[in-house]
Design an enzyme around this catalytic site. Structure first.
Site, short mmCIF file in Angstrom:
data_model
loop_
_atom_site.label_atom_id
_atom_site.label_comp_id
_atom_site.label_asym_id
_atom_site.label_seq_id
_atom_site.Cartn_x
_atom_site.Cartn_y
_atom_site.Cartn_z
N SER A 9 -5.20 8.83 8.80
CA SER A 9 -5.03 10.48 9.19
C SER A 9 -4.70 10.92 8.37
O SER A 9 -2.96 11.09 7.59
CB SER A 9 -4.89 10.94 10.57
OG SER A 9 -3.73 12.20 10.49
N HIS A 34 -9.20 10.33 8.34
CA HIS A 34 -9.43 10.72 9.13
C HIS A 34 -8.57 12.53 9.33
O HIS A 34 -7.32 12.31 7.97
CB HIS A 34 -8.72 10.24 10.95
CG HIS A 34 -8.37 11.01 11.88
ND1 HIS A 34 -9.67 11.27 13.31
CD2 HIS A 34 -7.10 11.89 12.13
CE1 HIS A 34 -8.83 11.85 14.28
NE2 HIS A 34 -8.27 12.06 13.48
N ASP A 36 -7.67 15.78 10.09
CA ASP A 36 -6.90 16.35 11.72
C ASP A 36 -7.01 17.70 11.19
O ASP A 36 -6.20 18.79 10.55
CB ASP A 36 -5.60 16.18 11.50
CG ASP A 36 -5.73 14.88 12.45
OD1 ASP A 36 -4.45 14.29 11.91
OD2 ASP A 36 -6.00 14.72 13.36
N MET A 38 -6.70 21.64 12.26
CA MET A 38 -5.90 22.62 13.35
C MET A 38 -5.99 23.91 12.96
O MET A 38 -6.06 24.67 11.37
CB MET A 38 -4.77 22.22 13.24
CG MET A 38 -3.88 20.48 12.94
SD MET A 38 -2.63 20.35 13.43
CE MET A 38 -2.99 18.62 13.21
N HIS A 67 -12.44 15.51 13.49
CA HIS A 67 -11.22 16.13 14.54
C HIS A 67 -10.89 17.22 14.34
O HIS A 67 -9.59 17.97 14.03
CB HIS A 67 -9.45 15.43 14.88
CG HIS A 67 -8.88 15.15 16.04
ND1 HIS A 67 -7.81 14.68 16.30
CD2 HIS A 67 -9.83 15.64 16.96
CE1 HIS A 67 -7.30 15.36 17.30
NE2 HIS A 67 -8.89 15.75 17.90
N MET A 69 -9.69 19.82 15.92
CA MET A 69 -8.63 20.85 17.21
C MET A 69 -8.11 22.10 16.77
O MET A 69 -7.11 22.83 16.41
CB MET A 69 -7.17 20.18 17.11
CG MET A 69 -6.64 18.59 16.92
SD MET A 69 -5.10 17.82 16.15
CE MET A 69 -6.13 17.20 14.89
N MET A 138 -6.50 10.68 22.63
CA MET A 138 -5.24 11.37 22.45
C MET A 138 -3.85 10.76 23.28
O MET A 138 -3.90 10.44 24.05
CB MET A 138 -4.90 12.69 22.22
CG MET A 138 -6.25 13.97 21.80
SD MET A 138 -6.46 13.65 19.93
CE MET A 138 -4.28 13.80 19.79
N ASP A 174 -5.33 7.86 18.82
CA ASP A 174 -5.00 8.75 17.93
C ASP A 174 -4.03 9.58 18.53
O ASP A 174 -3.24 10.45 19.42
CB ASP A 174 -6.29 9.96 18.13
CG ASP A 174 -5.29 10.97 16.44
OD1 ASP A 174 -6.48 12.17 16.39
OD2 ASP A 174 -4.50 10.22 15.73
N GLY A 175 -2.94 9.41 17.79
CA GLY A 175 -1.32 8.99 18.21
C GLY A 175 -0.20 8.41 18.41
O GLY A 175 -0.70 8.24 19.10
#
Ligand code: DX5
Ligand code: ZN
Length: 218
Positions: A9, A34, A36, A38, A67, A69, A138, A174-175
């Site tokens: 990520s 990846h 992210d 947001m 991804h 979010m 997640m 993920d995470g």
């Protein structure tokens, strides 16, 4: 277990050198990149929008896994598809019509993922499995890298794998994924792993071999 995919990520990358960081992790063995996204509303953090993702695209030679979010998500699906995403993953919790959201992602011709926050049971996705290419479980509450892995994610992956049955659907986690947490997740049926801090820690664009060591350690 090399049949698994590692998707570093870039949330954990150097925000002043995304192009070089993307090239470095791909040269060091990343299977996917990846990204992210947001919005500071669905999650308490703000990263990058379609123009930035478009700028990342020429540097990505593998697969750009976006991804989202964000909420609402539907108004932005076309923008991320046009920016060059290969996979667009929306959150189940982003709005009242996840089935329609997934239809909209598929309509762009991109691969479609659905993401479940830690508080959302696996059972909710039973009616959308025929629309998705990937389920993202997640294993932290979304918003930041470097958080602690939530152990109940392993059983949730097992439940999702059981629900998927013989459909060709990937499970991504993920995470908090690292060499310790990855084993039980593979055993539970996950096949794609996002890792931010576990890949980027200790390395830099001027010291990228550390990225390769970190990727191989997972
Ligand atoms: C969190 C993001 C994750 C995060 C992973 O909201 O969706 O992709 O960047 O970072 P680590 O691997 O450090 O937990
Ligand atoms: Zn992510």
């Amino acid at each position: 277990d090399r049949s698994i995919k590692i998707a570093p990520s870039i949330l954990s990358a150097d925000f002043a050198n995304f192009g070089q960081e993307i090239q470095a992790i791909e040269a060091q063995g990343a299977d996917w990149v990846h990204v992210d996204v947001m919005d500071g509303h669905f999650v308490p953090n703000l990263t990058f929008g379609p123009p930035a993702v478009k700028a990342f695209r020429p540097h990505v030679k593998t697969f750009m896994d976006v991804h989202l979010m964000i909420a609402p998500v539907d108004p932005y699906i076309d923008a991320y598809a046009e920016a060059g995403a290969d996979m667009i993953t929306a959150h189940w919790e982003a709005g009242p019509h996840p089935h329609r959201t997934l239809q909209a992602i598929k309509a762009t011709g991109k691969m479609a993922g659905i993401s479940l926050n830690p508080g959302t049971p696996a059972s909710v996705i039973s009616e959308v499995l025929d629309l998705v290419d990937m389920v993202l479980v997640m294993s932290v509450n979304p918003g930041f890298g470097g958080q602690k892995f939530i152990p109940s994610s392993v059983e949730k992956v097992r439940q999702v794998r059981q629900m998927i049955g013989d459909r060709e659907i990937m499970i991504q986690v993920d995470g908090g994924v690292d060499p310790v947490t990855v084993g039980p997740l593979v055993a539970a049926g996950a096949d794609c792993f996002v890792a931010g801090s576990a890949v980027f820690k200790g390395g830099s664009v001027s010291n990228p071999d550390v990225y390769g060591d970190n990727i191989r350690a997972i």
